[in-house]
Design a protein around this motif. Sequence first.
Motif, PDB file in Angstrom:
ATOM      1  N   VAL A  28       1.251  90.809  41.718  1.00 23.95           N
ATOM      2  CA  VAL A  28       1.878  91.041  40.416  1.00 23.95           C
ATOM      3  C   VAL A  28       0.905  91.885  39.579  1.00 23.95           C
ATOM      4  CG1 VAL A  28       2.847  90.001  38.351  1.00 23.95           C
ATOM      5  CG2 VAL A  28       3.143  88.862  40.567  1.00 23.95           C
ATOM      6  N   CYS A  29       1.217  93.175  39.433  1.00 24.52           N
ATOM      7  CA  CYS A  29       0.311  94.096  38.752  1.00 24.52           C
ATOM      8  C   CYS A  29       0.432  94.025  37.234  1.00 24.52           C
ATOM      9  CB  CYS A  29       0.578  95.522  39.225  1.00 24.52           C
ATOM     10  SG  CYS A  29       0.262  95.773  40.981  1.00 24.52           S
ATOM     11  N   ALA A  30       1.585  93.643  36.721  1.00 26.94           N
ATOM     12  CA  ALA A  30       1.776  93.567  35.266  1.00 26.94           C
ATOM     13  C   ALA A  30       2.870  92.555  34.976  1.00 26.94           C
ATOM     14  CB  ALA A  30       2.125  94.929  34.689  1.00 26.94           C
ATOM     15  N   LEU A  31       2.778  91.960  33.791  1.00 31.70           N
ATOM     16  CA  LEU A  31       3.757  90.973  33.348  1.00 31.70           C
ATOM     17  C   LEU A  31       4.150  91.302  31.912  1.00 31.70           C
ATOM     18  CD1 LEU A  31       5.251  88.233  33.850  1.00 31.70           C
ATOM     19  CD2 LEU A  31       3.261  87.123  32.811  1.00 31.70           C
ATOM     20  N   LEU A  32       5.471  91.469  31.676  1.00 33.69           N
ATOM     21  CA  LEU A  32       5.975  91.823  30.348  1.00 33.69           C
ATOM     22  C   LEU A  32       6.964  90.769  29.874  1.00 33.69           C
ATOM     23  CD1 LEU A  32       5.112  94.701  31.661  1.00 33.69           C
ATOM     24  CD2 LEU A  32       6.561  95.664  29.873  1.00 33.69           C
ATOM     25  N   ARG A  33       6.863  90.421  28.596  1.00 35.92           N
ATOM     26  CA  ARG A  33       7.812  89.530  27.953  1.00 35.92           C
ATOM     27  C   ARG A  33       8.476  90.301  26.807  1.00 35.92           C
ATOM     28  NH1 ARG A  33       6.058  84.099  28.946  1.00 35.92           N
ATOM     29  NH2 ARG A  33       5.869  83.964  31.211  1.00 35.92           N
ATOM     30  N   SER A  34       9.763  90.063  26.615  1.00 35.48           N
ATOM     31  CA  SER A  34      10.484  90.775  25.557  1.00 35.48           C
ATOM     32  C   SER A  34      11.451  89.833  24.866  1.00 35.48           C
ATOM     33  CB  SER A  34      11.235  91.986  26.122  1.00 35.48           C
ATOM     34  OG  SER A  34      12.207  91.575  27.062  1.00 35.48           O
ATOM     35  N   ARG A  35      11.696  90.119  23.604  1.00 34.51           N
ATOM     36  CA  ARG A  35      12.650  89.352  22.795  1.00 34.51           C
ATOM     37  C   ARG A  35      13.777  90.288  22.374  1.00 34.51           C
ATOM     38  NH1 ARG A  35      11.613  86.773  16.742  1.00 34.51           N
ATOM     39  NH2 ARG A  35      13.689  85.821  16.524  1.00 34.51           N
ATOM     40  N   GLN A  36      15.004  90.011  22.812  1.00 36.24           N
ATOM     41  CA  GLN A  36      16.180  90.797  22.473  1.00 36.24           C
ATOM     42  C   GLN A  36      16.937  90.092  21.342  1.00 36.24           C
ATOM     43  OE1 GLN A  36      15.356  93.871  24.567  1.00 36.24           O
ATOM     44  NE2 GLN A  36      17.511  93.835  23.987  1.00 36.24           N
ATOM     45  N   HIS A  37      16.810  90.635  20.145  1.00 33.71           N
ATOM     46  CA  HIS A  37      17.454  90.039  18.977  1.00 33.71           C
ATOM     47  C   HIS A  37      18.927  90.446  18.949  1.00 33.71           C
ATOM     48  CE1 HIS A  37      17.408  88.161  15.028  1.00 33.71           C
ATOM     49  NE2 HIS A  37      18.107  89.176  14.574  1.00 33.71           N
ATOM     50  N   VAL A  38      19.818  89.470  18.764  1.00 33.07           N
ATOM     51  CA  VAL A  38      21.260  89.700  18.759  1.00 33.07           C
ATOM     52  C   VAL A  38      21.718  89.922  17.321  1.00 33.07           C
ATOM     53  CG1 VAL A  38      23.522  88.749  19.317  1.00 33.07           C
ATOM     54  CG2 VAL A  38      21.570  88.313  20.826  1.00 33.07           C
ATOM     55  N   LEU A  39      22.409  91.039  17.095  1.00 30.61           N
ATOM     56  CA  LEU A  39      22.953  91.385  15.788  1.00 30.61           C
ATOM     57  C   LEU A  39      24.478  91.340  15.854  1.00 30.61           C
ATOM     58  CD1 LEU A  39      20.694  94.451  14.889  1.00 30.61           C
ATOM     59  CD2 LEU A  39      20.387  92.067  14.198  1.00 30.61           C
ATOM     60  N   GLY A  40      25.084  90.717  14.848  1.00 34.50           N
ATOM     61  CA  GLY A  40      26.537  90.620  14.804  1.00 34.50           C
ATOM     62  C   GLY A  40      27.098  89.398  15.472  1.00 34.50           C
TER      63      GLY A  40
END
Length: 289
Positions: free
Chosen positions: A226-238
């Motif tokens: 595992v060369c890289a690890l990314l976390r993301s937050r997708q904010h829901v609008l509407g």
Amino acid sequence: MEVDLGPGLAQERIRERALEGERDGVIKESAQGGPPHRRSPGRGEPRLHAQHDSDQGTRAQVWSQSPRAGQEMPRSACCKAPCSSQSRFLALALAFFALLDGWYLVRVPCAVLRARLLQPRVRDLLAEQCLAGRVLPSDLDLLLHMNNARYLREADVARAAHLTRCGVLGALRELGAHAVLAASCARYRRSLRLFEPFEVRTRLLGWDNRAFYLEARFVSLRDGFVCALLRSRQHVLGSSPERVVQHLCKRRVEPPELPEDLRHWIAYNEASSQLLRAESGLHDGTKDQ
């Protein structure tokens, strides 16, 4: 026995013979596929009058300018229109990639269409999905390994394909809502080198009352590291993530328990948001407005 026709009749007879010879020459040349031209008058034959010379010269000039049967047009005339079209297309392509982020605007729609039309639907929201890739020369930085910004871009493409296959993007569209990237973090463990194959393994970790949380792992296909690890937050609008999942599954679904490190990251984001609001003199509801 010869008959003396007189000077006037003799001259008229010579003129008629000259006209007959002229017509014979034109017909002969036309049958051979060449342009008509006048036969030079013989000795003692008078030349045609000026009007006849002018008409014949005009016809010969027009004939010489028009292409013969089976003769190709000049190459410059044939290639003028295609060359101008190719130059216009190259200019538009250059402007597209110079003024816009061309590859991103091409790859994301292609990934979404491929996930929607060519790949099977994923019913499990928490299932892991893979997107294959390879390090190209355009991905390198000055140290000749994959640029750190490229990880975020590859994760963005994989996230769009993931949300399409599991139906989240379709549910958002049906509810009149959309999702935006509100936060992300990346941890780099080992460099990806030139032409090294890898996979972006994306999965949905869970959701709360405002956002979806996803993870992307960059796994080298040479040794599985595992060369890289990314976390993301997708904010829901509407809308809200709960409504989106309920619309997708046709029932109420309880969110899974979030990993401990992800909860720490969410707490960090909340603390950072509170600090920035205090510095700006804003209250909690101003951002949502």
